[in-house]
Structure formats: structure tokens, C-alpha cells
Design a protein around this motif. Structure first.
Motif, PDB file in Angstrom:
ATOM      1  N   SER A  76       3.195  32.411  34.319  1.00 11.21           N
ATOM      2  CA  SER A  76       4.033  33.434  33.687  1.00 11.21           C
ATOM      3  C   SER A  76       5.375  32.865  33.237  1.00 11.21           C
ATOM      4  O   SER A  76       6.119  33.534  32.518  1.00 11.21           O
ATOM      5  CB  SER A  76       4.292  34.586  34.668  1.00 11.21           C
ATOM      6  OG  SER A  76       3.089  35.236  35.012  1.00 11.21           O
ATOM      7  N   PHE A  77       5.657  31.640  33.652  1.00 12.48           N
ATOM      8  CA  PHE A  77       6.973  31.067  33.395  1.00 12.48           C
ATOM      9  C   PHE A  77       6.927  29.821  32.519  1.00 12.48           C
ATOM     10  O   PHE A  77       7.964  29.295  32.133  1.00 12.48           O
ATOM     11  CB  PHE A  77       7.650  30.728  34.731  1.00 12.48           C
ATOM     12  CG  PHE A  77       7.615  31.855  35.716  1.00 12.48           C
ATOM     13  CD1 PHE A  77       8.474  32.933  35.581  1.00 12.48           C
ATOM     14  CD2 PHE A  77       6.696  31.871  36.760  1.00 12.48           C
ATOM     15  CE1 PHE A  77       8.429  33.996  36.475  1.00 12.48           C
ATOM     16  CE2 PHE A  77       6.648  32.918  37.664  1.00 12.48           C
ATOM     17  CZ  PHE A  77       7.521  33.987  37.516  1.00 12.48           C
ATOM     18  N   ILE A  78       5.729  29.342  32.198  1.00 17.09           N
ATOM     19  CA  ILE A  78       5.581  28.175  31.335  1.00 17.09           C
ATOM     20  C   ILE A  78       4.210  28.238  30.674  1.00 17.09           C
ATOM     21  O   ILE A  78       3.247  28.752  31.254  1.00 17.09           O
ATOM     22  CB  ILE A  78       5.752  26.868  32.137  1.00 17.09           C
ATOM     23  CG1 ILE A  78       5.910  25.670  31.202  1.00 17.09           C
ATOM     24  CG2 ILE A  78       4.614  26.657  33.122  1.00 17.09           C
ATOM     25  CD1 ILE A  78       6.392  24.409  31.889  1.00 17.09           C
ATOM     26  N   LYS A  79       4.125  27.749  29.451  1.00 21.50           N
ATOM     27  CA  LYS A  79       2.862  27.808  28.698  1.00 21.50           C
ATOM     28  C   LYS A  79       2.303  26.420  28.385  1.00 21.50           C
ATOM     29  O   LYS A  79       1.293  26.308  27.699  1.00 21.50           O
ATOM     30  CB  LYS A  79       3.064  28.587  27.400  1.00 21.50           C
ATOM     31  CG  LYS A  79       3.535  30.027  27.597  1.00 21.50           C
ATOM     32  CD  LYS A  79       2.588  30.815  28.483  1.00 21.50           C
ATOM     33  CE  LYS A  79       3.068  32.248  28.706  1.00 21.50           C
ATOM     34  NZ  LYS A  79       2.201  32.971  29.678  1.00 21.50           N
ATOM     35  N   THR A  80       2.948  25.375  28.864  1.00 25.09           N
ATOM     36  CA  THR A  80       2.477  24.013  28.598  1.00 25.09           C
ATOM     37  C   THR A  80       2.101  23.350  29.917  1.00 25.09           C
ATOM     38  O   THR A  80       2.385  23.852  30.996  1.00 25.09           O
ATOM     39  CB  THR A  80       3.559  23.183  27.895  1.00 25.09           C
ATOM     40  OG1 THR A  80       4.740  23.143  28.718  1.00 25.09           O
ATOM     41  CG2 THR A  80       3.918  23.778  26.544  1.00 25.09           C
ATOM     42  N   GLY A  81       1.445  22.196  29.796  1.00 21.93           N
ATOM     43  CA  GLY A  81       1.079  21.440  30.980  1.00 21.93           C
ATOM     44  C   GLY A  81      -0.291  21.809  31.508  1.00 21.93           C
ATOM     45  O   GLY A  81      -0.945  22.753  31.045  1.00 21.93           O
ATOM     46  N   GLN A  82      -0.745  21.065  32.485  1.00 18.88           N
ATOM     47  CA  GLN A  82      -2.065  21.256  33.079  1.00 18.88           C
ATOM     48  C   GLN A  82      -1.950  21.321  34.600  1.00 18.88           C
ATOM     49  O   GLN A  82      -1.150  20.605  35.208  1.00 18.88           O
ATOM     50  CB  GLN A  82      -3.005  20.112  32.673  1.00 18.88           C
ATOM     51  CG  GLN A  82      -3.221  20.004  31.174  1.00 18.88           C
ATOM     52  CD  GLN A  82      -4.132  18.848  30.805  1.00 18.88           C
ATOM     53  OE1 GLN A  82      -5.017  18.465  31.590  1.00 18.88           O
ATOM     54  NE2 GLN A  82      -3.942  18.282  29.618  1.00 18.88           N
ATOM     55  N   ASN A  83      -2.767  22.194  35.193  1.00 19.56           N
ATOM     56  CA  ASN A  83      -2.769  22.353  36.643  1.00 19.56           C
ATOM     57  C   ASN A  83      -3.784  21.420  37.283  1.00 19.56           C
ATOM     58  O   ASN A  83      -4.829  21.107  36.681  1.00 19.56           O
ATOM     59  CB  ASN A  83      -3.119  23.787  37.030  1.00 19.56           C
ATOM     60  CG  ASN A  83      -2.089  24.776  36.537  1.00 19.56           C
ATOM     61  OD1 ASN A  83      -1.010  24.405  36.101  1.00 19.56           O
ATOM     62  ND2 ASN A  83      -2.425  26.053  36.603  1.00 19.56           N
ATOM     63  N   ILE A  84      -3.507  21.017  38.518  1.00 20.50           N
ATOM     64  CA  ILE A  84      -4.466  20.180  39.236  1.00 20.50           C
ATOM     65  C   ILE A  84      -4.341  20.444  40.734  1.00 20.50           C
ATOM     66  O   ILE A  84      -3.253  20.700  41.241  1.00 20.50           O
ATOM     67  CB  ILE A  84      -4.257  18.674  38.915  1.00 20.50           C
ATOM     68  CG1 ILE A  84      -5.447  17.849  39.415  1.00 20.50           C
ATOM     69  CG2 ILE A  84      -2.957  18.161  39.500  1.00 20.50           C
ATOM     70  CD1 ILE A  84      -5.472  16.434  38.880  1.00 20.50           C
ATOM     71  N   LEU A  85      -5.485  20.416  41.415  1.00 17.52           N
ATOM     72  CA  LEU A  85      -5.526  20.548  42.864  1.00 17.52           C
ATOM     73  C   LEU A  85      -5.576  19.155  43.468  1.00 17.52           C
ATOM     74  O   LEU A  85      -6.430  18.337  43.102  1.00 17.52           O
ATOM     75  CB  LEU A  85      -6.763  21.344  43.290  1.00 17.52           C
ATOM     76  CG  LEU A  85      -7.013  21.484  44.797  1.00 17.52           C
ATOM     77  CD1 LEU A  85      -5.922  22.319  45.450  1.00 17.52           C
ATOM     78  CD2 LEU A  85      -8.392  22.099  45.050  1.00 17.52           C
ATOM     79  N   LEU A 103      -0.159  20.979  41.669  1.00 26.08           N
ATOM     80  CA  LEU A 103       0.993  20.640  40.838  1.00 26.08           C
ATOM     81  C   LEU A 103       0.646  20.914  39.387  1.00 26.08           C
ATOM     82  O   LEU A 103      -0.515  21.124  39.031  1.00 26.08           O
ATOM     83  CB  LEU A 103       1.431  19.187  41.052  1.00 26.08           C
ATOM     84  CG  LEU A 103       0.434  18.054  40.776  1.00 26.08           C
ATOM     85  CD1 LEU A 103       0.320  17.714  39.278  1.00 26.08           C
ATOM     86  CD2 LEU A 103       0.856  16.785  41.530  1.00 26.08           C
ATOM     87  N   ARG A 104       1.675  20.915  38.545  1.00 27.83           N
ATOM     88  CA  ARG A 104       1.479  20.994  37.104  1.00 27.83           C
ATOM     89  C   ARG A 104       2.067  19.719  36.498  1.00 27.83           C
ATOM     90  O   ARG A 104       3.204  19.361  36.793  1.00 27.83           O
ATOM     91  CB  ARG A 104       2.163  22.232  36.518  1.00 27.83           C
ATOM     92  CG  ARG A 104       1.952  22.381  35.001  1.00 27.83           C
ATOM     93  CD  ARG A 104       2.651  23.622  34.455  1.00 27.83           C
ATOM     94  NE  ARG A 104       1.989  24.846  34.879  1.00 27.83           N
ATOM     95  CZ  ARG A 104       1.116  25.515  34.128  1.00 27.83           C
ATOM     96  NH1 ARG A 104       0.803  25.084  32.914  1.00 27.83           N
ATOM     97  NH2 ARG A 104       0.573  26.631  34.572  1.00 27.83           N
ATOM     98  N   TYR A 105       1.276  19.056  35.657  1.00 28.17           N
ATOM     99  CA  TYR A 105       1.755  17.843  35.007  1.00 28.17           C
ATOM    100  C   TYR A 105       1.741  18.039  33.503  1.00 28.17           C
ATOM    101  O   TYR A 105       1.083  18.939  32.967  1.00 28.17           O
ATOM    102  CB  TYR A 105       0.933  16.628  35.446  1.00 28.17           C
ATOM    103  CG  TYR A 105      -0.508  16.609  34.975  1.00 28.17           C
ATOM    104  CD1 TYR A 105      -0.913  15.810  33.905  1.00 28.17           C
ATOM    105  CD2 TYR A 105      -1.483  17.375  35.622  1.00 28.17           C
ATOM    106  CE1 TYR A 105      -2.241  15.769  33.484  1.00 28.17           C
ATOM    107  CE2 TYR A 105      -2.800  17.350  35.213  1.00 28.17           C
ATOM    108  CZ  TYR A 105      -3.174  16.548  34.146  1.00 28.17           C
ATOM    109  OH  TYR A 105      -4.488  16.533  33.729  1.00 28.17           O
TER     110      TYR A 105
END
Length: 379
Positions: free
Chosen positions: A55-64, A77-79
Motif C-alpha cells: 500500500s506504500f510502494i508500487k515498485t520492487g519485488q518481494n521475497i521470502l 524483504l523487498r528488493y
């Protein structure tokens, strides 16, 4: 007449507009973001909810992360493999003083064994250079910041080819306006050190969720006071009882406490803000007529002389501004008339970040438009 009607309608629209926007705009008094997380969750110790970051950023990718950790915000994290600058937009209360903390835990998420270095910015101002590691402990960068507009922008800026920024957590904790009272509106305070002596304790015992780093110094007396957990201090900055429970003291009445302080910049002159916490810790052996008279020196310059008496509230000494370059030496020396050696319970050290004060909130801007419109009608 027609022109006046247009102005009147425009003024009315501008007057109503921010309140219409506000009905759709959600601001957060307290905000905890689990960057890269897939579910919101409630911290059982603080009762605070950790939000998803989409809800606070629209770029980057999530990873577990494949590395297990006992700290929930650091399991994901989001990178940001694309773009040199990627920004979070945090909708916080205005104007309000916040502790804003960013957490980074690499965990070798990319299997490259190359923890990156990148810059962290707040509202366009350089906050810190983040140097991550292969270590098992998260890296934090913290700033005390006064909000000036509805959204605070936290940006991760790639500064080297192949060094991909990432982030694990973001927190915005509201502070009382009188906390760190020497701080002015033109600066933010970057945390260099927040130290207590002897014990690591749970962050949630601090009203403002500050992280205190325990340090053991065997060259001094290490004292324990045994304060109950219902103890409440009215001292400046509201030090938690756990901080006041322990102290270091000189070995004898002629002994000084000497503490070298390192700063994040080795060669650049900085403005530093020091906070010292003193509480007479003597336990059952406390003698009522014992007093501690001591003088605080920074780099050999006297900054404060104070007296700490038994059973009185914590004495807090704030020193600002102090010019420093790379290092500073703090000395707490005995003063005339003391019956006890110098004492120190805890210390905080900040450096300043110059921030722009030109940003205005939507409501403030609109108020100016309304005023100018009405002035036009009068003239």
C-alpha cells in the motif's frame, strides 16, 4: 460580476477540496511495515499491527528468506532490481515528531554472498549510507523527524552498479513534542549510539520503542538498582526503568569515566547532540547524605556540571550543538564536594541532518489559496 462569481466558486471549491481528500486519505499515527510480507500480523508484545508494504510502494519485488530468524519482520524483504531510486510513501500525521527506523537483513536472499551498499533518503535528504552484511543481526538506521507534509518519502538509492537495494522493515513511532527538546524544525536527528550498561532488555519496556544497546565495561563498577517494573520517571525523554536499573561508576572518588565515541563519518565535520542519563544507583547501601557531583567534558571542553542525589528522579543532561569530526571523547569527572565517584546509566548520541522546511501540507497550501482568493475579492 461574472469574474467575481468565478473567484467565489473557486475559493469555495478550494476550501472544501482538502476535506474531501481527507475523507479518502488514511493517515497513520503509528505505522509498522513488514517489507515484502504476505500477511498482516499483530505483535503479541506490543499489540501493534504490522502492515503489508504494497500500500506504500508500487515498485520492487518481494521475497521470502530461506534463513530462519526469530524476528518476524526479517523473514521477508523487498528488493529493487529496476530503477536507481525507489520510494516508499508513508502517510503520517502532520505535524508530529516521529522516530522513524529502517531495518535491513540481507540473509543472502540472492545466493550471491554479496551484501550491497546503497543510500537511504528521507524526503530528498540523505539519511544514511546502508552497508549490509552477512551477519545474523539486522542493521538499523534511525532518525528523529518532524513531519511537514502528509506523506513522508523514504527512498532507497542505488549508488553502485550491481548493488541492488533492499529493505526489511519500516517503523514510524510517534513521540511527544518535548522529547529531545533541543531539536529544531530545520534538522532531523540521526542516531549514532543509544547505550545502556549491562542488560539487554525488551524494546517494549520503552514507551517509544527505542532500541538500547547494552555495553559491559569491566574497568568500572557495575551497579544494579532493582527498580520495579511499575517505576515511572518524569525525566526528560522518559528513560525506561530498565535503563535506570543499571549504571557504571568510577572505581574510586578520584576516578573519571572516559568513553570514546565513533561517528558514521570519519572526515566530515558534524553537529552532534548528546544526552546523558544519571540516576543514583546504590541499592540498600544508599546513604542519604551521599551525593555525586560531576562534570561532563566533551573533547576536553566542560559542557555541564551536575549533582545527583539519592532517591531523586533521573537527571538528564542534553548537550547540543557540539562540533565533531570522526571521533569524540566523553569524560565524566568528579567535582568538588562529591562523596561518590562519577556515575552514568545511559547515553544517546545523534548527529543532525539538515532538512528542507519549504514543504507544506495540502491543507496549508489550500488555506493560502483561499486567503489569496478572498484578498483578490476585497481589492
Amino acid at each position: 460580476m461574472e469574474k467575481s462569481m468565478v473567484v467565489i466558486v473557486s475559493v469555495l471549491v478550494l476550501a472544501v477540496f482538502p476535506y474531501q481528500i481527507q475523507s479518502y486519505y488514511k493517515s497513520y499515527y503509528w505505522l509498522s511495515i513488514d517489507c515484502g510480507g504476505t500477511n498482516t500480523w499483530e505483535d503479541p508484545l506490543s499489540n501493534q499491527w504490522w502492515e503489508l508494504d504494497n500500500s506504500f510502494i508500487k515498485t520492487g519485488q518481494n521475497i521470502l528468506l530461506s534463513v530462519s530468524t526469530d524476528r518476524l519482520p526479517f523473514e521477508t524483504l523487498r528488493y529493487f532490481p529496476e530503477g536507481t531510486k525507489n520510494c516508499y510513501s508513508l502517510p503520517l500525521e502532520v505535524p508530529l515528531k516521529y522516530l522513524i527506523r529502517a531495518g535491513f537483513y540481507y540473509g543472502n536472499y540472492d545466493n550471491l554472498f554479496k551484501p550491497p551498499t546503497f543510500n537511504l533518503e528521507i524526503d530528498g535528504n540523505l539519511w544514511a549510507t546502508v552497508t549490509t552484511s552477512l551477519g545474523t543481526d539486522p542493521i538499523y538506521h534511525e532518525v528523529i523527524y518532524i513531519t511537514r507534509k502528509e506523506n513522508v518519502n523514504i527512498c532507497l538509492n542505488q549508488t553502485q552498479q550491481g548493488q541492488i537495494p533492499f529493505i526489511s522493515s519500516l517503523e514510524a513511532v510517534p513521540l511527544r513534542s518535548d522529547i529531545y527538546r533541543l531539536m529544531n524544525n530545520k534538522t532531523a536527528l540521526y542516531l549514532e549510539h543509544r547505550t545502556n550498561y549491562e542488560e539487554r532488555f525488551n524494546t517494549y519496556t520503552d514507551d517509544f520503542y527505542r532500541f538500547w544497546k547494552p555495553v559491559q565495561l569491566p574497568n568500572y563498577q557495575n551497579l544494579f538498582n532493582g527498580i520495579d517494573n511499575d517505576f515511572s520517571s518524569n525525566a526528560d525523554n522518559v528513560p525506561p526503568y530498565k535503563v535506570l536499573n543499571y549504571a557504571i561508576r568510577g572505581q574510586n572518588i578520584l576516578d573519571s569515566i572516559s568513553l570514546p565515541i565513533d561517528f558514521h563519518e570519519n572526515s566530515t565535520q558534524l553537529l552532534a547532540y548528546f544526552v546523558f542519563y544519571f540516576y543514583n544507583v546504590e541499592g540498600p547501601q544508599l546513604v542519604l547524605n551521599n551525593i555525586t557531583n560531576q562534570i561532563v567534558y566533551i573533547n576536553g571542553v566542560e559542557k555541564n556540571a551536575t549533582t545527583i542525589r539519592p532517591y531523586e528522579d533521573c537527571v538528564v543532561v542534553s548537550v547540543y550543538p557540539v562540533n565533531v569530526t570522526g571521533k569524540a571523547n566523553v569524560t565524566i569527572a568528579p567535582a568538588q564536594g562529591t562523596t561518590l565517584p562519577p556515575i552514568l546509566n545511559a547515553m544517546e548520541v545523534f548527529t543532525t541532518i539538515e532538512v528542507s522546511t519549504s514543504s507544506m501540507s495540502l491543507r496549508s497550501c489550500t488555506s493560502w489559496f483561499v486567503f489569496l482568493g478572498l484578498l483578490y475579492l476585497v481589492l
